[in-house]
Write a protein that holds these residues in place. Sequence first.
Motif, PDB file in Angstrom:
ATOM      1  N   ALA A 174       6.882  -2.053   4.593  1.00 25.94           N
ATOM      2  CA  ALA A 174       5.429  -2.177   4.456  1.00 25.94           C
ATOM      3  C   ALA A 174       4.892  -3.385   5.210  1.00 25.94           C
ATOM      4  N   ARG A 175       5.785  -4.225   5.678  1.00 27.15           N
ATOM      5  CA  ARG A 175       5.332  -5.493   6.280  1.00 27.15           C
ATOM      6  C   ARG A 175       5.626  -5.592   7.767  1.00 27.15           C
ATOM      7  N   GLU A 176       6.700  -4.934   8.231  1.00 30.28           N
ATOM      8  CA  GLU A 176       7.116  -5.115   9.623  1.00 30.28           C
ATOM      9  C   GLU A 176       6.660  -3.934  10.480  1.00 30.28           C
ATOM     10  N   GLU A 177       6.347  -4.247  11.733  1.00 29.78           N
ATOM     11  CA  GLU A 177       5.905  -3.183  12.647  1.00 29.78           C
ATOM     12  C   GLU A 177       7.142  -2.414  13.111  1.00 29.78           C
ATOM     13  N   ILE A 178       7.267  -1.154  12.705  1.00 27.57           N
ATOM     14  CA  ILE A 178       8.457  -0.363  13.051  1.00 27.57           C
ATOM     15  C   ILE A 178       8.261   0.291  14.414  1.00 27.57           C
ATOM     16  N   PHE A 179       7.048   0.700  14.715  1.00 32.91           N
ATOM     17  CA  PHE A 179       6.664   1.243  16.024  1.00 32.91           C
ATOM     18  C   PHE A 179       7.410   2.544  16.339  1.00 32.91           C
ATOM     19  N   GLY A 180       7.428   3.430  15.343  1.00 36.05           N
ATOM     20  CA  GLY A 180       8.029   4.746  15.502  1.00 36.05           C
ATOM     21  C   GLY A 180       7.299   5.721  14.592  1.00 36.05           C
ATOM     22  N   PRO A 181       7.734   7.002  14.566  1.00 41.18           N
ATOM     23  CA  PRO A 181       7.056   8.010  13.748  1.00 41.18           C
ATOM     24  C   PRO A 181       7.456   7.881  12.277  1.00 41.18           C
ATOM     25  N   VAL A 182       7.081   6.775  11.690  1.00 37.25           N
ATOM     26  CA  VAL A 182       7.567   6.391  10.362  1.00 37.25           C
ATOM     27  C   VAL A 182       6.397   5.850   9.557  1.00 37.25           C
ATOM     28  N   LEU A 183       6.127   6.489   8.418  1.00 36.56           N
ATOM     29  CA  LEU A 183       4.980   6.102   7.600  1.00 36.56           C
ATOM     30  C   LEU A 183       5.454   5.628   6.223  1.00 36.56           C
ATOM     31  N   THR A 184       4.881   4.546   5.754  1.00 40.59           N
ATOM     32  CA  THR A 184       5.204   4.012   4.427  1.00 40.59           C
ATOM     33  C   THR A 184       4.009   4.243   3.505  1.00 40.59           C
ATOM     34  N   ALA A 185       4.229   4.994   2.427  1.00 41.75           N
ATOM     35  CA  ALA A 185       3.132   5.321   1.511  1.00 41.75           C
ATOM     36  C   ALA A 185       3.237   4.476   0.237  1.00 41.75           C
ATOM     37  N   ILE A 186       2.102   3.905  -0.142  1.00 41.18           N
ATOM     38  CA  ILE A 186       2.025   3.012  -1.301  1.00 41.18           C
ATOM     39  C   ILE A 186       0.822   3.459  -2.128  1.00 41.18           C
ATOM     40  N   SER A 187       0.973   3.393  -3.442  1.00 42.68           N
ATOM     41  CA  SER A 187      -0.131   3.847  -4.274  1.00 42.68           C
ATOM     42  C   SER A 187      -0.915   2.654  -4.838  1.00 42.68           C
ATOM     43  N   PHE A 188      -2.229   2.857  -5.058  1.00 40.17           N
ATOM     44  CA  PHE A 188      -3.031   1.797  -5.685  1.00 40.17           C
ATOM     45  C   PHE A 188      -3.971   2.432  -6.705  1.00 40.17           C
ATOM     46  N   ALA A 189      -4.488   1.574  -7.624  1.00 38.13           N
ATOM     47  CA  ALA A 189      -5.362   2.101  -8.679  1.00 38.13           C
ATOM     48  C   ALA A 189      -6.832   1.798  -8.397  1.00 38.13           C
ATOM     49  N   THR A 190      -7.148   0.567  -8.010  1.00 39.39           N
ATOM     50  CA  THR A 190      -8.553   0.164  -7.899  1.00 39.39           C
ATOM     51  C   THR A 190      -8.896  -0.304  -6.490  1.00 39.39           C
ATOM     52  N   GLU A 191     -10.207  -0.389  -6.249  1.00 35.46           N
ATOM     53  CA  GLU A 191     -10.680  -0.873  -4.939  1.00 35.46           C
ATOM     54  C   GLU A 191     -10.163  -2.286  -4.670  1.00 35.46           C
ATOM     55  N   GLU A 192     -10.178  -3.132  -5.714  1.00 34.96           N
ATOM     56  CA  GLU A 192      -9.721  -4.519  -5.549  1.00 34.96           C
ATOM     57  C   GLU A 192      -8.250  -4.548  -5.123  1.00 34.96           C
ATOM     58  N   GLU A 193      -7.462  -3.680  -5.769  1.00 35.61           N
ATOM     59  CA  GLU A 193      -6.039  -3.646  -5.443  1.00 35.61           C
ATOM     60  C   GLU A 193      -5.844  -3.176  -3.995  1.00 35.61           C
ATOM     61  N   ALA A 194      -6.618  -2.172  -3.594  1.00 40.13           N
ATOM     62  CA  ALA A 194      -6.503  -1.655  -2.216  1.00 40.13           C
ATOM     63  C   ALA A 194      -6.844  -2.752  -1.214  1.00 40.13           C
ATOM     64  N   LEU A 195      -7.907  -3.490  -1.506  1.00 43.94           N
ATOM     65  CA  LEU A 195      -8.333  -4.563  -0.602  1.00 43.94           C
ATOM     66  C   LEU A 195      -7.261  -5.641  -0.514  1.00 43.94           C
ATOM     67  N   HIS A 196      -6.709  -5.985  -1.678  1.00 43.59           N
ATOM     68  CA  HIS A 196      -5.687  -7.024  -1.690  1.00 43.59           C
ATOM     69  C   HIS A 196      -4.483  -6.597  -0.832  1.00 43.59           C
ATOM     70  N   MET A 197      -4.053  -5.353  -1.033  1.00 41.26           N
ATOM     71  CA  MET A 197      -2.871  -4.885  -0.279  1.00 41.26           C
ATOM     72  C   MET A 197      -3.177  -4.762   1.204  1.00 41.26           C
ATOM     73  N   ALA A 198      -4.376  -4.290   1.516  1.00 43.99           N
ATOM     74  CA  ALA A 198      -4.739  -4.134   2.938  1.00 43.99           C
ATOM     75  C   ALA A 198      -4.636  -5.477   3.645  1.00 43.99           C
ATOM     76  N   ASN A 199      -5.069  -6.530   2.967  1.00 47.22           N
ATOM     77  CA  ASN A 199      -5.093  -7.860   3.604  1.00 47.22           C
ATOM     78  C   ASN A 199      -3.797  -8.639   3.428  1.00 47.22           C
ATOM     79  N   ASP A 200      -2.902  -8.132   2.597  1.00 46.03           N
ATOM     80  CA  ASP A 200      -1.649  -8.841   2.349  1.00 46.03           C
ATOM     81  C   ASP A 200      -0.648  -8.501   3.463  1.00 46.03           C
ATOM     82  N   THR A 201      -0.944  -8.979   4.657  1.00 48.20           N
ATOM     83  CA  THR A 201      -0.113  -8.739   5.835  1.00 48.20           C
ATOM     84  C   THR A 201      -0.430  -9.822   6.842  1.00 48.20           C
TER      85      THR A 201
END
Length: 505
Positions: free
Chosen positions: A396-423
């Motif tokens: 979820a943190r490193e650029e893999i640069f291939g056809p590889v997707l990491t899926a993560i679940s969130f509950a609230t808008e605040e949580e989504a924002l926090h995770m989006a910026n936690d990089t």
Amino acid sequence: MADFEGNKSAASGYLRRFLDQVTGHYLSGEMRVPPGAETFSNVAPSDNSSLGQVVAGTAADVNAACEAARDAFPAWRDMPGNERKKLLHHFADLVVERAEEIALVESMDCGQPIRFMQQAAQRGAANFRFFADKAPEARNGLALHQEQHTNYTIRSPLGPVAVITPWNTPFMLATWKIAPALAAGCTVVHKPAELSPLSAMLLAEISHAAGIPAGVWNTVNGFGEVAGKALTEHPAIKAVALVGESATGSHIMRQGADTLKRVHFELGGKNPVIVFDDAHFERALDAVVFMIYSLNGQRCTSSSRLLVQSGIRDRFLAALEQRVKALRVGHPLDPATEVGPLVHSGHFEKVMSYMDIARRDGATVAVGGTRRQDLGPGNFVSPTLFTQADNSMRVAREEIFGPVLTAISFATEEEALHMANDTEYGLSAYIWTGDTGRALRMANQVEAGMIWVNSENNRNLPSPFGGAKMSGIGRDGGDYSFDFYMETKNVCIAHDTHKVPVLGR
Ligand code: NAD
């Protein structure tokens, strides 16, 4: 475009000359292979066979290119904007004439499926036409009034500049960087990536045919640590435009420090696509699949982190799994192929290493995770989906640069924002929601240079393109490019009404 067999036969015709003769540099208007030059092998991602030998440029080669660019600069700078405009349009016409060759060579050299490369020439030409039209007004500045003075600004081209490009979509990226530099009146030394150098040579050849004067456009092949380093240290070079990895940006800052290079960096990303419960399900699903599995996932703006809200998570991931399983992996010249081989065996190994890293960190390999042995000796990875991941995992943190997707679940808008910026990255983000207020709130607060709301990445040439945080410095596009390639001068003229301070009288 022809069928698979037709593409293969046309491509082998276009590639023949690269096999038959060493690919050299383009210096002072000539293709050159320096006597006794060392070469390296350029390979096809589809089977790792040789596409020919390429000269590994030395500091002396780079010096020759920089001197050529320096000598050609005054005349190019002083050429009227309308003349530059005509030349750059002519260049674009010739690019379009060679569209088939460009698409096939690019596809074979970097492994991108032909379905995505078909438009490469048109897009490259569009980059040139856009900036060609702006060439006559490139020097325009502002008029700024004071009560007793009038200021005006003028812009002038910086001088010779370095353009250093990566191996993913090299043709598009080279045109995107070189067009504004030339339109502004700068001369260019281009250092293409060592892993996919061929389309850069087609561009150099076209620049010659278009009548762009000798020395205005130079191309030096070779490795980053040698040719790239020498270029970024050369005193004649006034600015460096790099598209590449974040670590390379740091190297270039250090290398260019003594000569105080102006830099523009477009670097890596770990871009989130955030899908809220109220998103348009099918459109979001299409975009999520497209933005990571197109271009083999070797795309700076790929959305490699899926943040999906808990209310639709199960349904969304189930639909996503089906789509990822159905992706057509194959030879890049097959028009049916959706995902092609990765650019190089070394990069393939890097991408494959994340399959174990994901498992070790506790993620589930829901789809893929393996080599596509059935497709032969090329660098074919099964499109991969990791689920049950969290934002602290390396996938979820490193650029893999291939056809590889990491899926993560969130509950609230605040949580989504926090995770989006936690990089550490901040290139782009994609927000999918039916709630306009939420879209605006998120767009304001997500730390990225580019945000798309309810859309995949689309191109608008005047819009600023670039990243925040470790994803880059500066912006491309429209006038932003001219700001980078030009110096702004302020001229302040008195109205002869103000009191000049008097000393010693
Ligand atoms: P890279 O950084 O390894 O190489 C890019 C270019 O820099 C190559 O031409 C290379 O030879 C040169 N280089 C390497 N070391 C150098 C040095 N010390 N001095 C001068 N030049 C040097 O990147 P890559 O692996 O070719 O490309 C993939 C990377 O590019 C990914 O991180 C991707 O996200 C990034 N990228 C970013 C954008 C964007 O717009 N932000 C677009 C495409 C690719």
